[in-house]
Design a protein around this motif. Structure first.
Motif, PDB file in Angstrom:
ATOM      1  N   PRO A  32      39.748  35.053  35.920  1.00 16.61           N
ATOM      2  CA  PRO A  32      41.024  34.861  35.360  1.00 16.61           C
ATOM      3  C   PRO A  32      41.314  35.828  34.271  1.00 16.61           C
ATOM      4  CG  PRO A  32      39.108  33.349  34.888  1.00 16.61           C
ATOM      5  CD  PRO A  32      38.692  34.400  35.892  1.00 16.61           C
ATOM      6  N   GLU A  33      40.478  36.764  33.912  1.00 17.61           N
ATOM      7  CA  GLU A  33      40.579  37.580  32.680  1.00 17.61           C
ATOM      8  C   GLU A  33      41.905  38.687  32.890  1.00 17.61           C
ATOM      9  OE1 GLU A  33      37.738  37.313  34.463  1.00 17.61           O
ATOM     10  OE2 GLU A  33      36.325  36.101  32.926  1.00 17.61           O
ATOM     11  N   HIS A  34      41.913  39.115  34.393  1.00 18.91           N
ATOM     12  CA  HIS A  34      42.744  40.089  34.619  1.00 18.91           C
ATOM     13  C   HIS A  34      43.353  39.952  35.890  1.00 18.91           C
ATOM     14  CE1 HIS A  34      39.443  42.186  32.127  1.00 18.91           C
ATOM     15  NE2 HIS A  34      40.551  42.370  31.387  1.00 18.91           N
ATOM     16  N   LEU A  35      44.447  40.793  36.187  1.00 16.40           N
ATOM     17  CA  LEU A  35      45.230  40.683  37.456  1.00 16.40           C
ATOM     18  C   LEU A  35      44.309  41.535  38.284  1.00 16.40           C
ATOM     19  CD1 LEU A  35      48.064  40.119  38.462  1.00 16.40           C
ATOM     20  CD2 LEU A  35      48.562  42.604  38.054  1.00 16.40           C
ATOM     21  N   VAL A  36      44.273  41.186  39.929  1.00 16.30           N
ATOM     22  CA  VAL A  36      43.559  41.696  40.715  1.00 16.30           C
ATOM     23  C   VAL A  36      44.391  42.324  41.756  1.00 16.30           C
ATOM     24  CG1 VAL A  36      41.241  40.692  40.489  1.00 16.30           C
ATOM     25  CG2 VAL A  36      42.815  39.565  41.879  1.00 16.30           C
ATOM     26  N   MET A  37      44.090  43.560  42.125  1.00 15.78           N
ATOM     27  CA  MET A  37      44.922  44.168  43.317  1.00 15.78           C
ATOM     28  C   MET A  37      44.398  44.246  44.582  1.00 15.78           C
ATOM     29  SD  MET A  37      47.531  45.186  40.897  1.00 15.78           S
ATOM     30  CE  MET A  37      48.360  46.359  41.535  1.00 15.78           C
ATOM     31  N   LEU A  38      45.523  44.148  45.708  1.00 13.54           N
ATOM     32  CA  LEU A  38      44.915  44.218  46.822  1.00 13.54           C
ATOM     33  C   LEU A  38      44.726  45.780  47.127  1.00 13.54           C
ATOM     34  CD1 LEU A  38      44.307  42.869  49.639  1.00 13.54           C
ATOM     35  CD2 LEU A  38      46.612  43.083  50.316  1.00 13.54           C
ATOM     36  N   THR A  39      43.710  46.244  47.781  1.00 11.16           N
ATOM     37  CA  THR A  39      43.429  47.637  47.994  1.00 11.16           C
ATOM     38  C   THR A  39      42.254  47.514  49.247  1.00 11.16           C
ATOM     39  OG1 THR A  39      42.400  49.709  46.919  1.00 11.16           O
ATOM     40  CG2 THR A  39      41.291  47.624  46.451  1.00 11.16           C
ATOM     41  N   VAL A  40      42.434  48.905  49.746  1.00 10.77           N
ATOM     42  CA  VAL A  40      41.268  49.108  50.840  1.00 10.77           C
ATOM     43  C   VAL A  40      40.614  50.526  50.555  1.00 10.77           C
ATOM     44  CG1 VAL A  40      43.118  50.490  52.261  1.00 10.77           C
ATOM     45  CG2 VAL A  40      40.951  49.367  53.335  1.00 10.77           C
ATOM     46  N   ASP A  41      39.411  50.452  50.797  1.00 11.53           N
ATOM     47  CA  ASP A  41      38.657  51.856  50.276  1.00 11.53           C
ATOM     48  C   ASP A  41      37.090  51.529  50.851  1.00 11.53           C
ATOM     49  OD1 ASP A  41      37.888  54.063  49.204  1.00 11.53           O
ATOM     50  OD2 ASP A  41      38.416  53.453  47.041  1.00 11.53           O
ATOM     51  N   GLY A  42      36.360  52.351  50.582  1.00 14.02           N
ATOM     52  CA  GLY A  42      34.967  52.272  51.115  1.00 14.02           C
ATOM     53  C   GLY A  42      34.311  51.068  50.672  1.00 14.02           C
ATOM     54  N   PRO A  43      33.408  50.537  51.363  1.00  9.71           N
ATOM     55  CA  PRO A  43      32.543  49.109  51.224  1.00  9.71           C
ATOM     56  C   PRO A  43      32.237  49.065  49.546  1.00  9.71           C
ATOM     57  CG  PRO A  43      31.501  50.415  52.899  1.00  9.71           C
ATOM     58  CD  PRO A  43      32.627  51.221  52.528  1.00  9.71           C
ATOM     59  N   GLU A  44      32.440  47.699  49.261  1.00 13.77           N
ATOM     60  CA  GLU A  44      32.134  47.014  47.854  1.00 13.77           C
ATOM     61  C   GLU A  44      31.679  45.625  48.165  1.00 13.77           C
ATOM     62  OE1 GLU A  44      32.430  48.234  44.655  1.00 13.77           O
ATOM     63  OE2 GLU A  44      33.313  50.277  45.447  1.00 13.77           O
ATOM     64  N   GLU A  45      30.603  45.296  47.358  1.00 20.74           N
ATOM     65  CA  GLU A  45      30.402  44.239  47.609  1.00 20.74           C
ATOM     66  C   GLU A  45      30.981  42.825  46.994  1.00 20.74           C
ATOM     67  OE1 GLU A  45      26.510  41.555  45.869  1.00 20.74           O
ATOM     68  OE2 GLU A  45      26.257  43.678  46.037  1.00 20.74           O
ATOM     69  N   CYS A  46      31.651  41.984  47.509  1.00 18.35           N
ATOM     70  CA  CYS A  46      32.385  40.805  47.235  1.00 18.35           C
ATOM     71  C   CYS A  46      31.676  39.979  46.000  1.00 18.35           C
ATOM     72  CB  CYS A  46      32.806  39.861  48.288  1.00 18.35           C
ATOM     73  SG  CYS A  46      33.791  38.484  48.138  1.00 18.35           S
ATOM     74  N   ALA A  47      32.146  39.758  44.798  1.00 20.83           N
ATOM     75  CA  ALA A  47      31.672  39.166  43.818  1.00 20.83           C
ATOM     76  C   ALA A  47      31.573  37.631  44.233  1.00 20.83           C
ATOM     77  CB  ALA A  47      32.653  39.249  42.558  1.00 20.83           C
ATOM     78  N   ARG A  48      32.006  36.994  45.118  1.00 19.99           N
ATOM     79  CA  ARG A  48      31.902  35.696  45.427  1.00 19.99           C
ATOM     80  C   ARG A  48      30.768  35.504  46.545  1.00 19.99           C
ATOM     81  NH1 ARG A  48      35.339  31.659  48.782  1.00 19.99           N
ATOM     82  NH2 ARG A  48      34.074  29.479  48.382  1.00 19.99           N
ATOM     83  N   CYS A  49      30.835  36.188  47.678  1.00 14.90           N
ATOM     84  CA  CYS A  49      30.015  36.031  48.709  1.00 14.90           C
ATOM     85  C   CYS A  49      28.938  36.824  48.920  1.00 14.90           C
ATOM     86  CB  CYS A  49      30.777  35.797  50.106  1.00 14.90           C
ATOM     87  SG  CYS A  49      31.624  37.616  50.775  1.00 14.90           S
ATOM     88  N   GLY A  50      29.004  37.920  48.431  1.00  8.86           N
ATOM     89  CA  GLY A  50      27.968  39.064  48.513  1.00  8.86           C
ATOM     90  C   GLY A  50      27.930  39.973  49.387  1.00  8.86           C
ATOM     91  N   LEU A  51      28.891  39.850  50.535  1.00 15.32           N
ATOM     92  CA  LEU A  51      29.138  40.670  51.675  1.00 15.32           C
ATOM     93  C   LEU A  51      30.090  41.930  51.222  1.00 15.32           C
ATOM     94  CD1 LEU A  51      29.697  38.073  54.422  1.00 15.32           C
ATOM     95  CD2 LEU A  51      27.509  39.319  53.747  1.00 15.32           C
ATOM     96  N   TYR A  52      29.850  42.848  52.140  1.00 19.39           N
ATOM     97  CA  TYR A  52      30.705  44.262  51.791  1.00 19.39           C
ATOM     98  C   TYR A  52      32.176  43.896  52.317  1.00 19.39           C
ATOM     99  CZ  TYR A  52      26.834  46.395  49.501  1.00 19.39           C
ATOM    100  OH  TYR A  52      25.728  46.742  48.764  1.00 19.39           O
ATOM    101  N   CYS A  53      33.174  44.386  51.655  1.00 18.07           N
ATOM    102  CA  CYS A  53      34.558  44.485  52.019  1.00 18.07           C
ATOM    103  C   CYS A  53      35.069  45.886  51.986  1.00 18.07           C
ATOM    104  CB  CYS A  53      35.236  43.059  51.264  1.00 18.07           C
ATOM    105  SG  CYS A  53      35.175  43.106  49.505  1.00 18.07           S
ATOM    106  N   LEU A  54      36.077  45.991  52.793  1.00 15.25           N
ATOM    107  CA  LEU A  54      36.989  47.190  52.807  1.00 15.25           C
ATOM    108  C   LEU A  54      38.090  46.551  52.192  1.00 15.25           C
ATOM    109  CD1 LEU A  54      36.283  48.807  56.314  1.00 15.25           C
ATOM    110  CD2 LEU A  54      35.342  49.314  54.115  1.00 15.25           C
ATOM    111  N   TRP A  55      39.006  45.653  52.857  1.00 17.92           N
ATOM    112  CA  TRP A  55      39.985  45.058  52.224  1.00 17.92           C
ATOM    113  C   TRP A  55      39.806  44.349  50.890  1.00 17.92           C
ATOM    114  CZ3 TRP A  55      45.090  46.226  52.927  1.00 17.92           C
ATOM    115  CH2 TRP A  55      45.630  47.240  53.969  1.00 17.92           C
ATOM    116  N   ARG A  56      40.198  44.222  49.864  1.00 19.75           N
ATOM    117  CA  ARG A  56      39.584  43.390  48.745  1.00 19.75           C
ATOM    118  C   ARG A  56      40.608  43.539  47.681  1.00 19.75           C
ATOM    119  NH1 ARG A  56      36.689  48.017  49.200  1.00 19.75           N
ATOM    120  NH2 ARG A  56      36.921  49.582  47.518  1.00 19.75           N
ATOM    121  N   TYR A  57      40.648  42.274  47.200  1.00 22.04           N
ATOM    122  CA  TYR A  57      41.352  42.262  45.760  1.00 22.04           C
ATOM    123  C   TYR A  57      40.444  42.729  44.488  1.00 22.04           C
ATOM    124  CZ  TYR A  57      45.499  39.895  47.351  1.00 22.04           C
ATOM    125  OH  TYR A  57      46.528  39.410  47.972  1.00 22.04           O
ATOM    126  N   ARG A  58      40.732  43.676  43.931  1.00 18.20           N
ATOM    127  CA  ARG A  58      39.805  44.473  43.015  1.00 18.20           C
ATOM    128  C   ARG A  58      40.376  44.652  41.345  1.00 18.20           C
ATOM    129  NH1 ARG A  58      38.973  49.342  40.741  1.00 18.20           N
ATOM    130  NH2 ARG A  58      36.532  50.048  40.772  1.00 18.20           N
TER     131      ARG A  58
END
Length: 175
Positions: free
Chosen positions: A122-148
């Protein structure tokens, strides 16, 4: 929204728009994804369509895929190999497809906002993006499409951010 519609996915009877505040969960008989809330329904056949699936147009655009129009398809013709490029779940029914690129997206996912606020960050706006794999803060799996969140370097799958582990169905309304 019209109260009653006819749809190619269910030619037997008209579909009636259900209550917007309905808490009952259902599986959309169009895209085959879980849903809750407003939907078009045939009570005689126990047939439900998400509001977005019922009113999907023949072509659409998605702000991240502007090079070609997306064509609406009622069914999948190549089995379980096709996945939504946004939420990464198998496409089992209605979807939009870019034939030249092979880009596939659920009607629900095609309406994802470019930016949103979430209780998960809730601290900041998250933006939809696609890029190299990043770990999802909720599930721990890697994602290409993500809100960042660019300030905190927090990444969240669209499906994790938007309310279900199967597909993002609780999409916040964008202004």
């Amino acid at each position: 929204m019209p109260k009653t519609i006819r749809h190619d996915a269910h030619k037997a009877h008209p579909l009636v728009l259900g209550a917007a505040a309905s808490p009952h969960r259902f599986t959309c008989d169009g895209c085959r994804c879980p849903g809750a809330g407003p939907r078009y329904r045939c009570g005689a056949c126990d047939f439900d369509l998400h509001e977005l699936c019922a009113t999907a147009t023949g072509t659409a655009s998605f702000f991240f895929h502007g090079q070609h129009p997306l064509a609406f398809e009622l069914a999948v013709d190549d089995g379980p190999r096709r996945r939504c490029d946004i939420c990464d779940t198998v496409i089992r029914g209605m979807h939009y497809r870019c034939r030249p690129c092979g880009f596939d997206v659920h009607p629900i996912c095609s309406r994802l906002p470019g930016a949103t606020i979430t209780p998960l960050h809730p601290e900041h706006l998250v933006m939809l993006t696609v890029d190299g794999p990043e770990e999802c803060a909720r599930c721990g799996l890697y994602c290409l499409w993500r809100y960042r969140c660019g300030l905190c370097d927090v990444s969240l799958h669209p499906r994790c951010l938007l309310g279900t582990d199967q597909t993002p169905l609780n999409i916040p309304k964008s202004s």
